[in-house]
Design a protein around this motif. Structure first.
Motif, PDB file in Angstrom:
ATOM      1  N   ILE A  11      14.775  24.758 -12.674  1.00 38.02           N
ATOM      2  CA  ILE A  11      14.868  24.740 -14.151  1.00 38.02           C
ATOM      3  C   ILE A  11      16.485  24.204 -14.375  1.00 38.02           C
ATOM      4  O   ILE A  11      16.617  23.379 -15.195  1.00 38.02           O
ATOM      5  N   PHE A  12      17.484  24.680 -13.914  1.00 38.57           N
ATOM      6  CA  PHE A  12      18.792  24.390 -14.250  1.00 38.57           C
ATOM      7  C   PHE A  12      19.089  22.916 -13.483  1.00 38.57           C
ATOM      8  O   PHE A  12      19.801  22.340 -14.360  1.00 38.57           O
ATOM      9  N   TRP A  13      18.510  22.843 -12.641  1.00 37.93           N
ATOM     10  CA  TRP A  13      18.781  21.235 -12.177  1.00 37.93           C
ATOM     11  C   TRP A  13      18.029  20.164 -12.971  1.00 37.93           C
ATOM     12  O   TRP A  13      18.667  19.298 -13.428  1.00 37.93           O
ATOM     13  N   PHE A  14      16.776  20.585 -13.385  1.00 40.21           N
ATOM     14  CA  PHE A  14      15.907  19.758 -14.376  1.00 40.21           C
ATOM     15  C   PHE A  14      16.612  19.654 -15.480  1.00 40.21           C
ATOM     16  O   PHE A  14      16.870  18.252 -16.051  1.00 40.21           O
ATOM     17  N   TYR A  17      20.466  17.694 -15.021  1.00 48.29           N
ATOM     18  CA  TYR A  17      20.790  16.357 -14.459  1.00 48.29           C
ATOM     19  C   TYR A  17      19.771  15.409 -14.894  1.00 48.29           C
ATOM     20  O   TYR A  17      19.868  14.352 -14.986  1.00 48.29           O
ATOM     21  N   VAL A  18      18.374  15.925 -15.083  1.00 50.03           N
ATOM     22  CA  VAL A  18      17.193  14.987 -15.612  1.00 50.03           C
ATOM     23  C   VAL A  18      17.538  14.957 -16.988  1.00 50.03           C
ATOM     24  O   VAL A  18      17.229  15.875 -17.805  1.00 50.03           O
ATOM     25  N   ARG A  19      17.447  13.763 -17.699  1.00 48.77           N
ATOM     26  CA  ARG A  19      17.468  13.439 -19.205  1.00 48.77           C
ATOM     27  C   ARG A  19      16.017  13.172 -19.606  1.00 48.77           C
ATOM     28  O   ARG A  19      15.287  12.304 -19.232  1.00 48.77           O
ATOM     29  N   ILE A  45      24.385  26.206 -12.064  1.00 47.86           N
ATOM     30  CA  ILE A  45      23.982  25.804 -10.826  1.00 47.86           C
ATOM     31  C   ILE A  45      24.822  26.490  -9.655  1.00 47.86           C
ATOM     32  O   ILE A  45      24.236  27.137  -8.535  1.00 47.86           O
ATOM     33  N   LEU A  46      26.130  26.399 -10.052  1.00 45.79           N
ATOM     34  CA  LEU A  46      26.989  27.169  -8.907  1.00 45.79           C
ATOM     35  C   LEU A  46      26.644  28.598  -8.860  1.00 45.79           C
ATOM     36  O   LEU A  46      26.449  29.157  -7.574  1.00 45.79           O
ATOM     37  N   VAL A  47      26.541  29.459  -9.937  1.00 48.41           N
ATOM     38  CA  VAL A  47      26.175  30.838  -9.799  1.00 48.41           C
ATOM     39  C   VAL A  47      24.902  31.168  -8.891  1.00 48.41           C
ATOM     40  O   VAL A  47      24.847  31.813  -8.306  1.00 48.41           O
ATOM     41  N   LEU A  88      21.736  16.674  -3.160  1.00 48.73           N
ATOM     42  CA  LEU A  88      22.121  18.111  -2.488  1.00 48.73           C
ATOM     43  C   LEU A  88      21.427  19.130  -3.082  1.00 48.73           C
ATOM     44  O   LEU A  88      20.757  19.891  -2.517  1.00 48.73           O
ATOM     45  N   ILE A  89      21.307  19.082  -4.557  1.00 44.01           N
ATOM     46  CA  ILE A  89      20.414  20.155  -5.034  1.00 44.01           C
ATOM     47  C   ILE A  89      18.780  20.146  -4.630  1.00 44.01           C
ATOM     48  O   ILE A  89      18.100  20.922  -4.302  1.00 44.01           O
ATOM     49  N   ILE A  90      18.236  18.718  -4.593  1.00 43.21           N
ATOM     50  CA  ILE A  90      16.826  18.446  -4.543  1.00 43.21           C
ATOM     51  C   ILE A  90      16.698  18.900  -2.807  1.00 43.21           C
ATOM     52  O   ILE A  90      15.703  19.396  -2.575  1.00 43.21           O
ATOM     53  N   SER A  91      17.668  18.395  -2.056  1.00 43.34           N
ATOM     54  CA  SER A  91      17.589  18.907  -0.411  1.00 43.34           C
ATOM     55  C   SER A  91      17.325  20.323  -0.326  1.00 43.34           C
ATOM     56  O   SER A  91      16.733  20.882   0.606  1.00 43.34           O
ATOM     57  N   LEU A  92      18.468  21.332  -0.962  1.00 42.32           N
ATOM     58  CA  LEU A  92      18.453  22.562  -1.162  1.00 42.32           C
ATOM     59  C   LEU A  92      17.111  23.320  -1.618  1.00 42.32           C
ATOM     60  O   LEU A  92      16.593  24.321  -1.073  1.00 42.32           O
ATOM     61  N   ILE A  93      16.473  22.631  -2.689  1.00 41.53           N
ATOM     62  CA  ILE A  93      15.421  23.237  -3.074  1.00 41.53           C
ATOM     63  C   ILE A  93      14.142  22.957  -2.060  1.00 41.53           C
ATOM     64  O   ILE A  93      13.471  23.871  -1.919  1.00 41.53           O
ATOM     65  N   ILE A  94      13.903  21.934  -1.616  1.00 38.00           N
ATOM     66  CA  ILE A  94      13.075  21.453  -0.494  1.00 38.00           C
ATOM     67  C   ILE A  94      13.200  22.447   0.607  1.00 38.00           C
ATOM     68  O   ILE A  94      12.163  22.965   1.192  1.00 38.00           O
TER      69      ILE A  94
END
Length: 110
Positions: A11-14, A17-19, A45-47, A88-94
């Motif tokens: 949710i935080f990534w979306f 980063y996504v508009r 996201i860092l937290v 990096l966030i997408i690869s961490l999520i996957i």
């Protein structure tokens, strides 16, 4: 617990980063570091990533820590590839999804 952290990271990534044109969310700039704007979404996201690192077992904790360091360096502009923080966030999520599905599959064998 890890599932909840994964959902919050997605949710935080979306939202960060996504508009989406129909969804207007303010992008609060908290401070500027190294000429880069650090927003509220970056801090959230860092937290969440730091919390995920605390929950993961040992070999995955080190891998996630490397991703965290690379993400911080790319957000600050030290590593200057276009779109690297998002990749990096997408690869961490996957990776977390793969870890959770493999862990669920092995828990039934016991």
């Amino acid at each position: 617990m890890l599932e909840l952290l994964l959902i919050s990271l997605i949710i935080f990534w979306f939202l960060g980063y996504v508009r989406v044109d129909s969804l207007i969310l303010p992008d609060y700039i908290l401070f500027t570091l190294n000429g880069r704007n650090i927003t509220l979404w970056n801090i959230l996201i860092l937290v969440v990533i730091a919390w995920i690192i605390g929950v993961l077992p040992s070999p995955f904790r080190e891998i996630a820590s490397v991703f965290l360091v690379l993400w911080i360096l790319s957000v600050l502009g030290v590593i200057g590839f276009a779109g690297l923080p998002s990749i990096l966030i997408i690869s961490l999520i996957i990776g977390l999804i793969a870890y959770l599905t493999a862990w669920r599959g092995h828990s039934h064998d016991v």
